[in-house]
Design a protein around this motif. Sequence first.
Motif, PDB file in Angstrom:
ATOM      1  N   LYS A 145      23.824  15.860  27.654  1.00 13.28           N
ATOM      2  CA  LYS A 145      25.085  15.960  26.939  1.00 13.28           C
ATOM      3  C   LYS A 145      25.227  14.728  26.046  1.00 13.28           C
ATOM      4  CE  LYS A 145      28.533  17.398  29.357  1.00 13.28           C
ATOM      5  NZ  LYS A 145      28.778  18.744  28.779  1.00 13.28           N
ATOM      6  N   VAL A 147      27.494  12.168  23.880  1.00 13.23           N
ATOM      7  CA  VAL A 147      28.866  11.654  23.876  1.00 13.23           C
ATOM      8  C   VAL A 147      28.966  10.476  22.909  1.00 13.23           C
ATOM      9  CG1 VAL A 147      29.335  12.368  26.256  1.00 13.23           C
ATOM     10  CG2 VAL A 147      28.447  10.090  25.813  1.00 13.23           C
ATOM     11  N   TYR A 149      30.328   6.858  22.472  1.00 10.87           N
ATOM     12  CA  TYR A 149      30.689   5.757  23.365  1.00 10.87           C
ATOM     13  C   TYR A 149      31.228   4.598  22.535  1.00 10.87           C
ATOM     14  CZ  TYR A 149      30.238   2.547  27.327  1.00 10.87           C
ATOM     15  OH  TYR A 149      30.490   1.655  28.350  1.00 10.87           O
ATOM     16  N   LEU A 167      29.582   5.314  32.374  1.00  9.96           N
ATOM     17  CA  LEU A 167      29.509   6.724  32.009  1.00  9.96           C
ATOM     18  C   LEU A 167      29.645   7.634  33.231  1.00  9.96           C
ATOM     19  CD1 LEU A 167      26.680   6.568  29.327  1.00  9.96           C
ATOM     20  CD2 LEU A 167      29.068   7.193  28.932  1.00  9.96           C
ATOM     21  N   ARG A 170      33.303   7.767  34.115  1.00  9.63           N
ATOM     22  CA  ARG A 170      34.110   8.545  33.170  1.00  9.63           C
ATOM     23  C   ARG A 170      33.823  10.039  33.256  1.00  9.63           C
ATOM     24  NH1 ARG A 170      34.702   5.369  27.434  1.00  9.63           N
ATOM     25  NH2 ARG A 170      35.071   3.270  28.231  1.00  9.63           N
ATOM     26  N   THR A 171      32.558  10.395  33.430  1.00 10.19           N
ATOM     27  CA  THR A 171      32.188  11.818  33.411  1.00 10.19           C
ATOM     28  C   THR A 171      32.188  12.459  34.792  1.00 10.19           C
ATOM     29  OG1 THR A 171      29.816  11.312  33.598  1.00 10.19           O
ATOM     30  CG2 THR A 171      30.752  11.438  31.371  1.00 10.19           C
ATOM     31  N   THR A 189      31.115   2.196  17.607  1.00 12.54           N
ATOM     32  CA  THR A 189      30.792   3.347  18.457  1.00 12.54           C
ATOM     33  C   THR A 189      29.290   3.609  18.412  1.00 12.54           C
ATOM     34  OG1 THR A 189      31.163   4.929  16.658  1.00 12.54           O
ATOM     35  CG2 THR A 189      33.048   4.439  18.100  1.00 12.54           C
ATOM     36  N   GLU A 191      26.295   6.832  19.570  1.00 15.14           N
ATOM     37  CA  GLU A 191      26.006   8.152  20.125  1.00 15.14           C
ATOM     38  C   GLU A 191      25.018   7.972  21.281  1.00 15.14           C
ATOM     39  OE1 GLU A 191      24.590  10.823  17.175  1.00 15.14           O
ATOM     40  OE2 GLU A 191      26.342  10.589  15.876  1.00 15.14           O
ATOM     41  N   THR A 193      23.188   9.845  24.770  1.00 14.81           N
ATOM     42  CA  THR A 193      22.869  11.111  25.428  1.00 14.81           C
ATOM     43  C   THR A 193      22.653  10.845  26.903  1.00 14.81           C
ATOM     44  OG1 THR A 193      21.807  11.922  23.418  1.00 14.81           O
ATOM     45  CG2 THR A 193      21.343  13.107  25.461  1.00 14.81           C
TER      46      THR A 193
END
Length: 200
Positions: A145, A147, A149, A167, A170-171, A189, A191, A193
């Motif tokens: 997935k 996200v 960050y 992570l 949070r997930t 930020t 990206e 995975t």
Amino acid sequence: MEFLDIPFFDDDFFKMIFRFFINFTFLTLIIRFVYYPYTKRKDYVFTYYLISVIVFFLCFTLKKYELDIGMALGLFAIFGIIRYRTDAIPIKEMTYLFVVIGVSVINALANRKMSYAEIIGANVLIIGVLLIIERYWALKQEDSKAVIYENIENIKPENYAVLKADLENRTGLAINKVTIGNVDFLKDTAEVTIFYFRVN
């Protein structure tokens, strides 16, 4: 009685209905009691039922004509629909698609040289193999997935453990691996995975 050279009724009607009942029964066992409990993908349940029913009647219809080239072209078209898609189908779903098509072809094209015991036996064996693989032999399937960050300090190699722990918190997932993609220093930020095992 005929109308426009087509008979109103044929004895093969009963054969078609009985074969369809056998085919639909085993398709239900495969789709609803083997595939769905392990994947929870309702969208493919609809697809598998409709494709398998159409393939069954297509093959049964082609069987009425003693044209080898016609049968070959028909089977080519049947298996060609596997490529008829807009989105990529996951390999497991593709395998089940091949299974339901294959079962429908077997049940529709079996002739007098193949007894009902052999037809039912083939269906039972296919379901048995699927159950054994799904329940006992299947390896855990890793999903990913992507996200966005925002805590960019944690993407540094020395902060990998902190990034992974954050992570997971949070997930709520048990993460196996995290990879860093594009980094936007203007927005602070990145990206990332995350990779985790699917829980059925």
